[in-house]
Scaffold this active site. Structure first.
Site, PDB file in Angstrom:
ATOM      1  CD  GLU A   1      29.754 126.595 112.391  1.00  9.56           C
ATOM      2  OE1 GLU A   1      28.547 126.248 112.472  1.00  9.56           O
ATOM      3  OE2 GLU A   1      30.491 126.189 111.482  1.00  9.56           O
TER       4      GLU A   1
ATOM      5  CG  HIS B   1      33.041 131.809 106.724  1.00  8.66           C
ATOM      6  ND1 HIS B   1      34.361 131.385 106.685  1.00  8.66           N
ATOM      7  CD2 HIS B   1      32.451 131.123 107.714  1.00  8.66           C
ATOM      8  CE1 HIS B   1      34.556 130.487 107.622  1.00  8.66           C
ATOM      9  NE2 HIS B   1      33.403 130.292 108.257  1.00  8.66           N
TER      10      HIS B   1
END
Length: 192
Positions: free
Chosen positions: A82, A10
């Site tokens: 994550e 990202h």
């Protein structure tokens, strides 16, 4: 032979720029991060990645927004979220080492969070999905998780992800050398 796996981290967030551990906190992209995502999409298209058999994204908005801004429609995949940094969420490595000299995420882990082996198991499930897809797979997710995923693609232990730095907006291509998993491209991207 299975297709390739393209990884896209990202774009930039405020916590990433500050060096804060950003696991499950769902923070937005910065304007810089949105620009990185758009440029990453253009880089992928310029290199022939116009369509994928499977597009997976972390359900956290910094990843799903990166996927959309890059020009792809992704399916939320919980295994791409994550690392759960537990009590260290939002702290920098410097702050953590003040109380725990010599601490590293890869060796010691985090209280109340995940171990690197937990990420390895999640990465293995994503890899299995990708290898069963009928073509290339795009995974849009987070730095530590994608580093572990690459290590597992190569058949290395999850902790080997420590050797693979990946900046915001970084693009990687995991492929094959004959029948052996290999890294074709690592950390290519819109930011120096």
């Amino acid at each position: 032979m299975a297709g390739r796996m393209v990884l896209l981290r990202h774009g930039a967030t405020q916590w990433a720029l500050n060096g804060q551990h950003t696991g499950r906190t769902d923070i937005p992209l910065l304007d810089q991060g949105r620009e990185q995502a758009e440029r990453a999409g253009q880089i992928l298209r310029d290199h022939g990645f116009t369509a994928f058999a499977l597009v997976l994204t972390s359900p956290l908005r910094r990843a799903s927004e990166t996927c959309a801004l890059a020009g792809f429609e992704g399916e939320a995949e919980p295994d791409l979220v994550e690392w759960d940094y537990g009590e260290y969420e939002g702290l920098t490595g410097v702050e953590i080492r003040e109380g725990r000299p010599g601490w590293t995420l890869w060796d010691v882990g985090v209280p109340g969070g995940e171990r690197v082996s937990d990420l390895g198991r999640r990465a293995d499930r994503v890899i299995e999905r990708a290898r069963n897809a009928d073509g290339d797979t795009l995974c849009v997710a987070h730095g530590h998780l994608l580093r572990v995923l690459a290590a597992r693609w190569l058949g290395l232990p999850p902790v080997a992800g420590r050797l693979l730095l990946l900046r915001p907006g970084g693009i990687c291509v995991l492929g094959w050398e004959l029948d052996f998993p290999a890294i074709e491209v690592w950390n290519r991207g819109p930011t120096p």
